[in-house]
Design a protein around this motif. Structure first.
Motif, PDB file in Angstrom:
ATOM      1  N   ARG A  32      29.313  45.623   4.630  1.00 60.83           N
ATOM      2  CA  ARG A  32      28.571  46.515   3.740  1.00 60.83           C
ATOM      3  C   ARG A  32      29.239  46.617   2.365  1.00 60.83           C
ATOM      4  NH1 ARG A  32      27.211  47.525   8.699  1.00 60.83           N
ATOM      5  NH2 ARG A  32      25.110  48.282   9.185  1.00 60.83           N
ATOM      6  N   ASN A  36      27.631  45.548  -1.323  1.00 57.18           N
ATOM      7  CA  ASN A  36      27.774  46.248  -2.603  1.00 57.18           C
ATOM      8  C   ASN A  36      28.167  45.282  -3.719  1.00 57.18           C
ATOM      9  OD1 ASN A  36      27.093  48.757  -1.562  1.00 57.18           O
ATOM     10  ND2 ASN A  36      29.211  49.305  -1.105  1.00 57.18           N
ATOM     11  N   LEU A  39      25.005  43.655  -4.699  1.00 65.59           N
ATOM     12  CA  LEU A  39      24.182  44.548  -5.517  1.00 65.59           C
ATOM     13  C   LEU A  39      24.726  44.632  -6.938  1.00 65.59           C
ATOM     14  CD1 LEU A  39      23.469  47.473  -3.022  1.00 65.59           C
ATOM     15  CD2 LEU A  39      22.057  45.479  -3.531  1.00 65.59           C
ATOM     16  N   ASP A  43      22.930  43.579 -10.453  1.00 67.08           N
ATOM     17  CA  ASP A  43      22.844  44.415 -11.657  1.00 67.08           C
ATOM     18  C   ASP A  43      23.182  43.614 -12.915  1.00 67.08           C
ATOM     19  OD1 ASP A  43      22.219  46.617 -10.113  1.00 67.08           O
ATOM     20  OD2 ASP A  43      24.288  47.351 -10.023  1.00 67.08           O
ATOM     21  N   ARG A  94      18.867  37.145  -4.505  1.00 63.68           N
ATOM     22  CA  ARG A  94      18.107  38.162  -5.257  1.00 63.68           C
ATOM     23  C   ARG A  94      17.140  38.900  -4.333  1.00 63.68           C
ATOM     24  NH1 ARG A  94      17.882  33.749  -8.842  1.00 63.68           N
ATOM     25  NH2 ARG A  94      19.279  34.008 -10.632  1.00 63.68           N
ATOM     26  N   ALA A  97      19.193  41.274  -2.073  1.00 60.28           N
ATOM     27  CA  ALA A  97      19.724  42.426  -2.791  1.00 60.28           C
ATOM     28  C   ALA A  97      18.617  43.441  -3.080  1.00 60.28           C
ATOM     29  CB  ALA A  97      20.387  41.982  -4.094  1.00 60.28           C
ATOM     30  N   ALA A  98      17.434  42.955  -3.478  1.00 60.26           N
ATOM     31  CA  ALA A  98      16.320  43.861  -3.755  1.00 60.26           C
ATOM     32  C   ALA A  98      15.874  44.574  -2.490  1.00 60.26           C
ATOM     33  CB  ALA A  98      15.161  43.081  -4.376  1.00 60.26           C
ATOM     34  N   TRP A 100      17.694  45.118   0.256  1.00 63.37           N
ATOM     35  CA  TRP A 100      18.736  45.988   0.798  1.00 63.37           C
ATOM     36  C   TRP A 100      18.713  47.366   0.134  1.00 63.37           C
ATOM     37  CZ3 TRP A 100      21.359  45.697   5.136  1.00 63.37           C
ATOM     38  CH2 TRP A 100      22.487  46.514   5.316  1.00 63.37           C
ATOM     39  N   ARG A 101      18.250  47.437  -1.091  1.00 64.97           N
ATOM     40  CA  ARG A 101      18.192  48.718  -1.795  1.00 64.97           C
ATOM     41  C   ARG A 101      17.100  49.627  -1.244  1.00 64.97           C
ATOM     42  NH1 ARG A 101      21.151  48.578  -6.657  1.00 64.97           N
ATOM     43  NH2 ARG A 101      21.515  46.519  -7.550  1.00 64.97           N
ATOM     44  N   CYS A 102      16.006  49.053  -0.744  1.00 68.20           N
ATOM     45  CA  CYS A 102      14.850  49.893  -0.415  1.00 68.20           C
ATOM     46  C   CYS A 102      14.341  49.725   1.006  1.00 68.20           C
ATOM     47  CB  CYS A 102      13.709  49.620  -1.405  1.00 68.20           C
ATOM     48  SG  CYS A 102      13.135  47.906  -1.405  1.00 68.20           S
ATOM     49  N   ARG A 104      15.972  48.157   4.475  1.00 67.68           N
ATOM     50  CA  ARG A 104      17.035  47.391   5.131  1.00 67.68           C
ATOM     51  C   ARG A 104      16.533  46.609   6.344  1.00 67.68           C
ATOM     52  NH1 ARG A 104      22.618  50.919   4.327  1.00 67.68           N
ATOM     53  NH2 ARG A 104      22.440  50.975   2.050  1.00 67.68           N
TER      54      ARG A 104
END
Length: 263
Positions: A32, A36, A39, A43, A94, A97-98, A100-102, A104
């Motif tokens: 995890r 990060n 992520l 960014d 990409r 990552a997108a 995983w933010r919203c 999972r």
């Protein structure tokens, strides 16, 4: 001068070897924490210019050496492209990552084919073919003959679990192959298919955020934190599978009490 017999045999073995490179995650960061890093790379990633290691390390407030150690494995499974001190996300990286933010649950489906192609997936399938194996033992076997500290084997098991290659029993501390309801397709479903999939799957496969938000007509709000049975969504999402199942049983028991006919 002709090569010696020993040198010739070594050259033949190298030329004839088709076994994949056996990489393992670094011990410096758990999966995890590595997410990060991904992520943070998302960014900073412009899609055209690679991100420098020092800039990424400063952005996520983590040591540059840790960032660098993570990249070999992340590149090996196809999430990043790694150069000398500079990195870029792949298209799969990409997407992951997108997600995983919203979502999972969707992110795990995206990760599944990447880890399925990694050498560890075939090794774990072989080692678990006869039934569950203690997690400590599987971690040791996956790290067998490879350099580094034992934690690298444990992190490999965790990656395989997150990617739905194996399942971990948190109570018995065992690892087994997925049950028949585990996703088999290497293509992630669309939004409608995902909703149908979540309805058919066990709580472990569903979106915990969605379950927390819909049960009992929606969570209570205290300040800026949504609570359900006294727990926030992040707390619910991070519950081990066994505790999460018990949590849902508690919700069902509450609903039965509320909906029970009165005399």
């Amino acid at each position: 001068m002709a090569p010696s017999g020993g040198s010739k045999r070594r050259s033949q073995r190298r030329a004839g070897s088709s076994s994949p490179r056996r990489t393992l995650p670094t011990y410096r960061a758990n999966p995890r924490q590595q997410f990060n890093i991904l992520l943070g790379l998302a960014d900073l990633d412009t899609g055209t210019t690679p991100v420098q290691r020092t800039a990424l390390a400063q952005h996520i407030d983590i040591g540059a050496a840790t960032v660098g150690d993570c990249m070999t494995f992340l590149a090996d499974i196809g999430l990043v492209q790694a150069g000398r001190g500079q990195y870029a996300l792949t298209e799969r990286g990409r997407e992951f990552a997108a997600a995983w933010r919203c979502d999972r649950a969707q992110a795990r489906l995206l990760l599944h084919p990447l880890l399925a192609a990694h050498w560890s997936a075939a090794a774990a399938t072989r080692l678990l073919a006869n039934g569950p194996v203690p997690q400590e033992e599987l971690a040791r076997l996956l790290r067998d003959d490879l350099p580094g500290v034992p934690m690298r084997g444990h992190y490999m098991v965790e990656w395989l679990d997150i990617a739905l290659i194996v399942e971990r029993d948190e109570e018995r501390l065992e690892v087994r192959l997925p049950t028949p309801d585990a996703p088999k397709s290497t293509q992630p479903p669309g939004p409608k298919a995902q909703e149908e999939h979540d309805e058919e799957q066990s709580p472990r496969r569903g979106d915990r955020d969605g379950a927390a938000g819909s049960a009992s007509g929606g969570p209570q709000s205290v300040g800026d934190v949504a609570l359900l049975l006294g727990m926030s969504r992040p707390e619910i999402q991070d519950l081990p599978d066994a505790r999460y199942a018990a949590f849902l049983e508690g919700i069902l028991a509450t609903l039965r009490g509320v909906l029970a006919p009165t005399a």
